[in-house]
Design an enzyme around this catalytic site. Structure first.
Site, PDB file in Angstrom:
ATOM      1  N   CYS A   1      -1.362   5.711   9.329  1.00  0.00           N
ATOM      2  CA  CYS A   1      -1.727   4.420   8.724  1.00  0.00           C
ATOM      3  C   CYS A   1      -2.882   4.693   7.781  1.00  0.00           C
ATOM      4  O   CYS A   1      -2.871   5.684   7.061  1.00  0.00           O
ATOM      5  CB  CYS A   1      -2.066   3.391   9.799  1.00  0.00           C
TER       6      CYS A   1
ATOM      7  N   ARG B   1       0.839  -1.201   0.000  1.00  0.00           N
ATOM      8  CA  ARG B   1       0.000   0.000   0.000  1.00  0.00           C
ATOM      9  C   ARG B   1       0.875   1.253   0.000  1.00  0.00           C
ATOM     10  O   ARG B   1       0.595   2.228  -0.711  1.00  0.00           O
ATOM     11  CB  ARG B   1      -0.931   0.011   1.214  1.00  0.00           C
TER      12      ARG B   1
END
Length: 383
Positions: free
Chosen positions: A236, A178
């Site tokens: 995050c 990611r």
């Protein structure tokens, strides 16, 4: 309580289970990166459910898991029977996933007597300790008083300055795929990307199965990314796994904060900012103009791209390129006019700009007919 400090073992909890001031909280949630649902109906005896998604988040906010107000946190904690002198152990059904978020929230609202159960429910059951079926019990209201500590939280407005400050280090807890944009974000419509100058430490790399790695294994992971004097800022997807890194960093003695909105907020707001040319930086405008010329012949060559990347940051290029692909030719011209007007270019500035355009166009050997047309069109409009 002896041995109570940020993280406790299943054996410690078993040994101190009957302490009169001990409260056990179940902070389980489902993983956003998984389609699996947490249907586990077992819990540690006397557990109380710490509802991160509802009672302990601002549900009216635009972004998920947004930190609640001081009064909301205080009232919700009191409803769980939390007192000023309570010792809180928080766990989750996945080991160490969402429980550090509850730990971080208590720390942020002034309650230091809180620890994460190392390994959570999986470790408790692996030890053969008793579990019970989940039930709701009537709880006597507590007298907990919240006191917000702003040093624990970073907000979007401060992030740009922090990303350029060598006294800070932004560390992203998302998976490496990611972070490097190899896979799409799990939330529909959320762009991939990274916060400028951030580095990556996937949260699961600090775990061994469902437990936190020992200190001697954690230290080199953090030392490779930051020096002991830097203030660490964790991000995050939406603030959950950033709290896992915050727990480990706190145990290691690092000063640290969590960027509450994390990538979901940052990417959404940055994308919104790119919608309006009068908010673009000069680098964004330059990137947009060079990309516009490079694509005038419907083909941006590798050499042209290389030149553009020599003039602007790769993250600026990627962000602007995504915006450019959304616009038609008319919109592109209007965006350039608006951007140039906003930055109040003088004749010398425009001369430098058109020199940049020529250098980019000639990077692959020469300016073809379509590039000449686009170049002359811009010159006519802007000069």
């Amino acid at each position: 309580m002896k041995g109570f400090d940020n993280i406790v073992s299943a054996q410690w909890l078993k040994d101190n289970f009957n302490h009169p001031k001990l409260i056990i909280l179940d902070a389980s949630i489902n993983k956003v990166t998984s389609n699996a649902s947490n249907n586990n109906q077992s819990q540690i005896p006397n557990s109380r459910f710490f509802d991160i998604k509802n009672n302990f988040s601002n549900t009216t906010a635009k972004f998920p898991n947004t930190i609640p107000s001081e009064i909301q946190f205080e009232q919700s904690a009191q409803q769980l029977g939390i007192n000023k002198d309570s010792y809180i152990v928080v766990y989750d059904a996945l080991g160490i996933y969402s429980s550090p978020r509850a730990w971080w929230l208590f720390k942020t609202f002034g309650h230091d007597n809180v620890a994460v159960l190392d390994g959570g429910l999986p470790e408790w059951t692996a030890k053969g300790f008793k579990t019970v079926h989940k039930t709701e019990k009537e709880i006597l209201k507590g007298n907990f008083i919240a006191k917000y500590n702003p040093s624990h939280v970073i907000y979007y407005e401060n992030l740009e300055a922090i990303s350029n400050n060598e006294n800070f280090k932004i560390i992203d807890a998302r998976s490496s795929d990611r972070f490097t944009c190899k896979v799409a974000e799990p939330r529909a419509g959320l762009p991939s990307g990274t916060i400028p100058n951030s580095v990556n430490l996937p949260h699961d790399t600090i775990l061994e199965q469902h437990k936190l790695k020992p200190i001697e294994a954690l230290q080199p992971l953090f030392q490779d990314l930051a020096n002991p004097n830097q203030h660490l800022v964790f991000s995050c997807g939406s603030g959950i796994t950033a709290s896992v890194l915050s727990l480990a960093a706190t145990i290691l003695g690092y000063k640290n904060s969590v960027y509450d909105g994390s990538w979901t907020e940052y990417a959404t707001l940055k994308k919104a900012i790119m919608k309006e040319p009068n908010t673009w930086s000069k680098d964004e405008l330059l990137a947009y103009i060079l990309i516009f010329i490079a694509h005038s012949d419907l083909d941006e060559s590798k050499k042209e791209k290389k030149y553009i990347l020599s003039r602007v940051d790769s993250k600026v290029y990627k962000r602007v390129h995504e915006r450019f692909e959304e616009d038609n030719d008319y919109q592109s011209i209007q965006n350039i006019i608006e951007g140039v007007k906003t930055h109040d270019y003088y004749r010398n500035d425009l001369a430098d700009l058109f020199a940049d355009i020529k250098l980019m166009a000639f990077a692959d050997g020469g300016m073809d007919q379509m590039e000449k047309v686009a170049y002359n069109l811009l010159k006519k409009i802007l000069m």
